[in-house]
Design an enzyme around this catalytic site. Sequence first.
Site, PDB file in Angstrom:
ATOM      1  N   CYS A 134       0.836  -1.214   0.000  1.00 38.63           N
ATOM      2  CA  CYS A 134       0.000   0.000   0.000  1.00 38.63           C
ATOM      3  C   CYS A 134       0.863   1.252   0.000  1.00 38.63           C
ATOM      4  CB  CYS A 134      -0.910   0.018   1.224  1.00 38.63           C
ATOM      5  SG  CYS A 134      -2.368  -0.993   1.083  1.00 38.63           S
TER       6      CYS A 134
ATOM      7  N   CYS B 141      -8.286  -2.788  -3.803  1.00 45.56           N
ATOM      8  CA  CYS B 141      -7.672  -3.634  -4.833  1.00 45.56           C
ATOM      9  C   CYS B 141      -8.277  -5.039  -4.764  1.00 45.56           C
ATOM     10  CB  CYS B 141      -6.172  -3.711  -4.601  1.00 45.56           C
ATOM     11  SG  CYS B 141      -5.315  -2.137  -4.756  1.00 45.56           S
TER      12      CYS B 141
ATOM     13  N   CYS C 147      -7.283  -7.793  -2.171  1.00 44.29           N
ATOM     14  CA  CYS C 147      -7.395  -7.405  -0.754  1.00 44.29           C
ATOM     15  C   CYS C 147      -8.818  -7.001  -0.369  1.00 44.29           C
ATOM     16  CB  CYS C 147      -6.453  -6.250  -0.453  1.00 44.29           C
ATOM     17  SG  CYS C 147      -4.745  -6.600  -0.891  1.00 44.29           S
TER      18      CYS C 147
ATOM     19  N   CYS D 117      -5.011   1.831   4.244  1.00 43.33           N
ATOM     20  CA  CYS D 117      -3.925   1.715   3.273  1.00 43.33           C
ATOM     21  C   CYS D 117      -2.775   2.650   3.641  1.00 43.33           C
ATOM     22  CB  CYS D 117      -4.423   2.029   1.867  1.00 43.33           C
ATOM     23  SG  CYS D 117      -4.864   3.745   1.624  1.00 43.33           S
TER      24      CYS D 117
HETATM   25  S1  SF4 Z   1      -4.811  -2.849  -1.276  1.00 34.74           S
HETATM   26 FE1  SF4 Z   1      -3.607  -4.756  -1.531  1.00 34.74          FE
HETATM   27  S2  SF4 Z   1      -2.902  -4.816  -3.678  1.00 34.74           S
HETATM   28 FE2  SF4 Z   1      -3.646  -2.730  -3.220  1.00 34.74          FE
HETATM   29  S3  SF4 Z   1      -1.849  -1.603  -2.711  1.00 34.74           S
HETATM   30 FE3  SF4 Z   1      -2.696  -2.333  -0.761  1.00 34.74          FE
HETATM   31  S4  SF4 Z   1      -1.779  -4.344  -0.352  1.00 34.74           S
HETATM   32 FE4  SF4 Z   1      -1.312  -3.780  -2.500  1.00 34.74          FE
END
Ligand code: SF4
Length: 240
Positions: free
Chosen positions: A115, A198, A201, A225
């Site tokens: 993130c 995303c 996740c 995040c």
């Molecule tokens: S939500 Fe998941 S895939 Fe997206 S940036 Fe964060 S850890 Fe990475």
Amino acid sequence: MSEVIAAEGIKALVDGLNFAQKVERSLRLIREAYEEFGDRLVVANSLGKDSCAVWDLAKRVSPRIRGFVVTTRFKPPETVHFMNETVRRYPELAVYRNDSQVPDGLYETDPDRCCDMLKVEPTRRAIEQMGVACWVTGLRCTEGRTRTDFQEVEERDRGLIKLNPILIWHEREVWQYLAIHHVPVNPLYAQGYRSLGCAPCTRIANGPDERAGRWLGTSKCGGECGIHTRPLKLTEGAGI
Ligand code: SF4
């Protein structure tokens, strides 16, 4: 414009104001900030339901208000499509992403770092490149356990005001606003998602915590995040 309201005061507003009063309050907060910061006020539009409401409110204050979207290579196709449609409609929305290499499966092994690289870094870049003095978010204190300790107006980074104009709205009031004003939303909501991120996740989850489907099964479950918690100005005056 940074009047600190105690936690009980925020809670009193959440439960004490009706929908129309909250909309008026949000419009006033954006209007006052826009009068103070002009084009250096910029909306961070995550393309989630809360951002869609804030973006619509901001456009009612002034069609000139700019915004930015932070996207990642892991966004679901529905979100990418919705983003493209939204940006076509509002060319004053700039898109930021980080295309640099990340280790395979980083979202599983170290989601915080993932993130940080894919979301926080482009947010910092947007704030710097767009000359932002006040950024506007769709953060709400009723959204989950990690969001109870925020203010409508904050200065988490020195010299960068953060405005959370719908901080005191309930989830129901966001949907009420979007329905009344016919604001388009990401079609993933029709599938049962309540909080979007995303693809790897984000899961559909029930229960009182709207963000419970985020990073499910990891230590970051229902968490953040980092764009609301990490310093966004790494240069002068970072991290007050
Ligand atoms: S939500 Fe998941 S895939 Fe997206 S940036 Fe964060 S850890 Fe990475």
